[in-house]
Write an enzyme that holds these catalytic residues in place. Sequence first.
Site, PDB file in Angstrom:
ATOM      1  N   GLY A  46       0.810  -1.218   0.000  1.00  0.00           N
ATOM      2  CA  GLY A  46       0.000   0.000   0.000  1.00  0.00           C
ATOM      3  C   GLY A  46       0.841   1.264   0.000  1.00  0.00           C
ATOM      4  N   HIS A 267       4.984 -21.665   9.144  1.00  0.00           N
ATOM      5  CA  HIS A 267       6.418 -21.405   9.132  1.00  0.00           C
ATOM      6  C   HIS A 267       7.124 -22.330  10.117  1.00  0.00           C
ATOM      7  CE1 HIS A 267      10.209 -19.340   9.341  1.00  0.00           C
ATOM      8  NE2 HIS A 267       9.846 -18.528   8.381  1.00  0.00           N
ATOM      9  N   ARG A 331       9.662 -24.202   3.375  1.00  0.00           N
ATOM     10  CA  ARG A 331       8.923 -24.096   4.630  1.00  0.00           C
ATOM     11  C   ARG A 331       7.923 -25.205   4.862  1.00  0.00           C
ATOM     12  NH1 ARG A 331       8.094 -17.583   4.578  1.00  0.00           N
ATOM     13  NH2 ARG A 331      10.266 -17.215   5.117  1.00  0.00           N
TER      14      ARG A 331
HETATM   15  C1  LIG Z   1       6.990 -12.128  11.485  1.00  0.00           C
HETATM   16  C2  LIG Z   1       7.006 -12.092   9.982  1.00  0.00           C
HETATM   17  C3  LIG Z   1       8.208 -12.099   9.290  1.00  0.00           C
HETATM   18  C4  LIG Z   1       8.234 -12.064   7.892  1.00  0.00           C
HETATM   19  N1  LIG Z   1       9.448 -12.075   7.248  1.00  0.00           N
HETATM   20  C5  LIG Z   1       9.469 -12.000   5.898  1.00  0.00           C
HETATM   21  C6  LIG Z   1      10.711 -11.954   5.190  1.00  0.00           C
HETATM   22  O1  LIG Z   1      11.782 -12.001   5.786  1.00  0.00           O
HETATM   23  N2  LIG Z   1      10.695 -11.861   3.851  1.00  0.00           N
HETATM   24  C7  LIG Z   1       9.514 -11.797   3.155  1.00  0.00           C
HETATM   25  O2  LIG Z   1       9.561 -11.675   1.944  1.00  0.00           O
HETATM   26  N3  LIG Z   1       8.328 -11.830   3.794  1.00  0.00           N
HETATM   27  C8  LIG Z   1       8.270 -11.929   5.143  1.00  0.00           C
HETATM   28  N4  LIG Z   1       7.048 -11.960   5.784  1.00  0.00           N
HETATM   29  C9  LIG Z   1       5.817 -11.784   5.029  1.00  0.00           C
HETATM   30  C10 LIG Z   1       5.618 -10.312   4.697  1.00  0.00           C
HETATM   31  O3  LIG Z   1       6.071  -9.519   5.761  1.00  0.00           O
HETATM   32  C11 LIG Z   1       4.171  -9.944   4.453  1.00  0.00           C
HETATM   33  O4  LIG Z   1       3.571 -10.856   3.613  1.00  0.00           O
HETATM   34  C12 LIG Z   1       4.095  -8.577   3.781  1.00  0.00           C
HETATM   35  O5  LIG Z   1       4.814  -7.638   4.514  1.00  0.00           O
HETATM   36  C13 LIG Z   1       2.670  -8.124   3.607  1.00  0.00           C
HETATM   37  O6  LIG Z   1       2.666  -6.792   3.137  1.00  0.00           O
HETATM   38  P1  LIG Z   1       1.336  -6.091   2.719  1.00  0.00           P
HETATM   39  O7  LIG Z   1       1.703  -4.739   2.278  1.00  0.00           O
HETATM   40  O8  LIG Z   1       0.602  -6.958   1.763  1.00  0.00           O
HETATM   41  O9  LIG Z   1       0.420  -6.053   4.037  1.00  0.00           O
HETATM   42  P2  LIG Z   1       0.696  -5.488   5.529  1.00  0.00           P
HETATM   43  O10 LIG Z   1       2.071  -5.040   5.744  1.00  0.00           O
HETATM   44  O11 LIG Z   1       0.121  -6.512   6.445  1.00  0.00           O
HETATM   45  O12 LIG Z   1      -0.191  -4.189   5.602  1.00  0.00           O
HETATM   46  C14 LIG Z   1      -1.572  -4.219   5.701  1.00  0.00           C
HETATM   47  C15 LIG Z   1      -2.060  -2.806   5.844  1.00  0.00           C
HETATM   48  O13 LIG Z   1      -3.455  -2.779   5.680  1.00  0.00           O
HETATM   49  C16 LIG Z   1      -4.063  -2.041   6.719  1.00  0.00           C
HETATM   50  N5  LIG Z   1      -5.383  -2.619   6.889  1.00  0.00           N
HETATM   51  C17 LIG Z   1      -5.720  -3.929   7.027  1.00  0.00           C
HETATM   52  N6  LIG Z   1      -7.051  -4.058   7.096  1.00  0.00           N
HETATM   53  C18 LIG Z   1      -7.558  -2.829   6.998  1.00  0.00           C
HETATM   54  C19 LIG Z   1      -8.884  -2.303   7.011  1.00  0.00           C
HETATM   55  N7  LIG Z   1      -9.944  -3.081   7.123  1.00  0.00           N
HETATM   56  N8  LIG Z   1      -9.035  -0.960   6.900  1.00  0.00           N
HETATM   57  C20 LIG Z   1      -7.947  -0.136   6.785  1.00  0.00           C
HETATM   58  N9  LIG Z   1      -6.700  -0.574   6.746  1.00  0.00           N
HETATM   59  C21 LIG Z   1      -6.506  -1.896   6.858  1.00  0.00           C
HETATM   60  C22 LIG Z   1      -3.136  -2.152   7.886  1.00  0.00           C
HETATM   61  O14 LIG Z   1      -3.303  -1.056   8.745  1.00  0.00           O
HETATM   62  C23 LIG Z   1      -1.791  -2.135   7.177  1.00  0.00           C
HETATM   63  O15 LIG Z   1      -1.421  -0.800   6.930  1.00  0.00           O
HETATM   64  C24 LIG Z   1       7.026 -12.020   7.180  1.00  0.00           C
HETATM   65  C25 LIG Z   1       5.820 -12.026   7.861  1.00  0.00           C
HETATM   66  C26 LIG Z   1       5.801 -12.102   9.259  1.00  0.00           C
HETATM   67  C27 LIG Z   1       4.481 -12.229   9.944  1.00  0.00           C
END
Ligand SMILES: Cc1cc2nc3c(=O)[nH]c(=O)nc-3n(C[C@H](O)[C@H](O)[C@H](O)COP(=O)(O)OP(=O)(O)OC[C@H]3O[C@@H](n4cnc5c(N)ncnc54)[C@H](O)[C@@H]3O)c2cc1C
Lengths: 638, 253
Positions: A46, A267, A331
């Site tokens: 986002g 994981h 994994r």
């Molecule tokens: C502990 C951990 C470690 C990880 N390590 C790795 C790694 O080393 N390498 C890798 O590639 N991946 C890794 N991942 C996976 C990766 O971090 C995530 O898949 C990725 O960051 C998701 O990004 P995103 O932008 O899709 O969503 P997110 O970063 O989850 O962002 C979601 C956003 O949506 C907003 N939101 C959600 N619902 C609503 C709503 N209803 N209304 C308004 N806002 C909303 C939230 O506020 C947030 O801003 C890891 C995941 C975890 C849990």
Amino acid sequence: MLKLDSKIPGGPLEQKWETHKFQMKLVNPANKRKYSVIVVGTGLAGASASASLAELGYEVKTFTIHDSPRRAHSIAAQGGINAAKNYTNDGDSVYRLFYDTIKGGDFRAREANVYRLAEVSNSIIDQCVAQGVPFARDYGGLLDNRSFGGSQVSRTFYARGQTGQQLLIGAYQAMMRQVGLGTIKLFNRREMLDLVTVDGAARGIITRNLVTGAIESHVADAVILATGGYGNVFFLSTNAKACNGTAVWKAYKKGAGFGNPCFTQIHPTCIPVSGHYQSKLTLMSESLRNDGRVWVPKKVGETRPPAEIPEEDRDYYLERVYPSFGNLAPRDVSSRQAKFACDAGRGVGQSKMAVYLDFKDAIKRLGKAKIEERYGNLFQMYEKITDENPYEVPMRIFPAVHYTMGGLWVDYNLMSTVPGLHVLGEANFSDHGANRLGASALMQGLADGYFVIPYTIGDYLVGNKLPKIDASHEAFRAAEAEAKARTQKLLSIKGSQTVDEMHMKLGKLMWDHVGMSRNEAGLKKALIEIPKLRDQFWQDIRIPGEGMELNQELEKAGRVADFLELGELMAHDALHRTESCGGHFREESQTEDNEAKRDDENFAYAGVWEYKGQGKAPELNKEQLVFERIHLATRSYK
Amino acid sequence: MSDKSINLTLKIWRQKNANEIGHFETHPVKDISTDMSFLEMFDLLNLHIIKAGGVPIAFDSDCREGICGMCSMTINGNPHGPDRETATCQLHMRRFSDGDTIVVEPFRAKAFPVLKDLCTDRSSLDRMIAAGGFVSVNTGSAQDGNALPVPKQDSDLAMDAAACIGCGACVAACKNASAMLFVSAKVSHLGLLPQGAVEKERRVLNMVAQMDKEKFGSCTNTGACEAACPKAIKMENIARMNRGFFSASLTRR
Ligand SMILES: Cc1cc2nc3c(=O)[nH]c(=O)nc-3n(C[C@H](O)[C@H](O)[C@H](O)COP(=O)(O)OP(=O)(O)OC[C@H]3O[C@@H](n4cnc5c(N)ncnc54)[C@H](O)[C@@H]3O)c2cc1C
Ligand code: SF4
Ligand code: FES
């Protein structure tokens, strides 16, 4: 029936994206500011999309649940981000990254999308470096790489154990720059409660202001969901507490197809559960498997402390079963092997639901200082939680829910089955098939936001004449009224159980029956139990306080109510897919040595579910996966 | 793992919303496992409050592993509690003894108005980033990541500063409610790298101007910020920033 047109461009794989970029319609620079785009979510996907679209000149409105966009769950990613730079000269290429990702996903992802992902991966690294992301460097001042599971080359870029944090800060700063310039309007502490469609196209969202409780309408020409994954349906997961499925679920109910909901990733390296009141699980980055060795005692019922168990009584089972990948097996494979070891009574620790991850040999080989440099913050985190020093005693780890490969179905342009509704990052179903390789989620989130959506959204906006509307439109009035009514309903129940109690019950059901290993009887049971729990929820939930104020129980209740529906869809999907593939392990479909047995003849498709109305069974649609370039092969890491 | 149980008395700040006056409320809690985290203890307390028909205590948290910067409690006068380099969510109950009384308040500062109970509005930190805490580079205009070597030491120092989680504990710990540690961490992170050095003068001037606008206090070098910081952000960043600010002010056009 949903119309599932994947819109994969013609031509050879290597040229599809180039050709497509040329063929898409452009919006002339002066006209861009006449189009408004809503972006929900400020994680990697986002934030990068908001920044890039605003730089292009679109009028952007960005929403986040959190108090600051920088708190999105992407911040917690530890290990790294992949790219096909081949700086290490070890034989990497765009094609190899593409191939590893498709194979890692057990051949359940779309070739063209995955190829594009590998293709733009290098630009991501360049962009992040230019933003000031302090990636690890060697003494020559150049970028350093490490290896991750499911790959035999070193292609993972990292910033200590905080890669997600640094990438997100880069994207967040790019986005805040636009907020400062007035091209992005930021709405923090806002939760999207519904999607609004007008004449079938996505035209806006309904949000709740989490501070005042006000229900608000926001109108735009297109909507982008980048709301992350729904792993918290299991209650205990490595996801942050606020991660939820509400936005994608509401979109599903407004007509967006839901792709492969049952594909969840467990994981292998998390800190094991320790008590009933545990609120979440903590991941220990997979990068630890570069230097740590996984083992359990050979003997069932072993009672000696790890230091007293001699080498000959240890089973380094990953090295034994998968000699060529060893501790870096993917994994899903590693998680299952840990489960097998514990099921066989060879687990360790008080609960016997853990295996060792041992750094003794690495410390001997490299010295403690080197290990500290590589993983210092992870070791510190482990010690804080468990009160044990991992430099001295092996870590205890166990698999935990971590990521959801499933999500809203999108075409090559990242548009869902609802015109104008685009879905990025973990929220969509696109690139990881049935299993995601480490360090690929960060890559995908940023690829979607920086390098795909800025091109494809223009094509949609120019290609569709949208009527001028505002929030007084009846569709917005109706959606607002519905959101208010639901809030009132939740508050009026005044039952006896708290939201967390209900959530824990759902989580247990999901983990037991729709978790790491699934079978027909268990899934059928889940399909009976989940609706029962949902009825209980709507009769017995207790939410104190009022609607027009900051009310965290009310926030959680809305999310759990949606999880109680989404969990059921996951069970439906898992039941229908009688093959095993990637993270989806059906006990009925395994080889003699307990490896997942795929069924390409019957299941080489994405299962896309369509909402048919309250109380009606969802309908399955299929996007057949056509592999033009690669041959479907049994996935072997031996 | 220790796994004992302890009983405690909590004195917690309650405030219905930004406009009302707050007060302390006393809650005895029993049988707290020492393996629990501080926030899990709050979850449990809230469970009991809800069951008894009350309104639970609002507090912020998300990642619960010390990286998102959302959690924010002042515990016995210390932002994030007694342990060094530890965010509230990483604090465990084994740190406390049976019979202890613990006072819990929100992060206090003029620039962080209380929203409810222990939740505050810290968007002033975001506005300082928007004022200058970035590198002005649009998507797509970057050169190859290895085109510009960066000395490992600079990159490591930049990373040390970039580890800031934007929690605001430094502000809450400071008697002047100064945001210097936070701002200087950003100024250092970007200024130490060649990519960010280009606009370092503009950056520091704009961020400092915004800092004044947000009603953060001035820095008198007491060092309370460094002691409270969960990510070990060093005061040397403030010194670096002061030098940069001084020279930028002199050459400003
Ligand atoms: C502990 C951990 C470690 C990880 N390590 C790795 C790694 O080393 N390498 C890798 O590639 N991946 C890794 N991942 C996976 C990766 O971090 C995530 O898949 C990725 O960051 C998701 O990004 P995103 O932008 O899709 O969503 P997110 O970063 O989850 O962002 C979601 C956003 O949506 C907003 N939101 C959600 N619902 C609503 C709503 N209803 N209304 C308004 N806002 C909303 C939230 O506020 C947030 O801003 C890891 C995941 C975890 C849990
Ligand atoms: S400098 Fe430290 S205390 Fe201040 S916001 Fe950053 S992490 Fe928090
Ligand atoms: S909850 Fe994320 S830092 Fe404490």
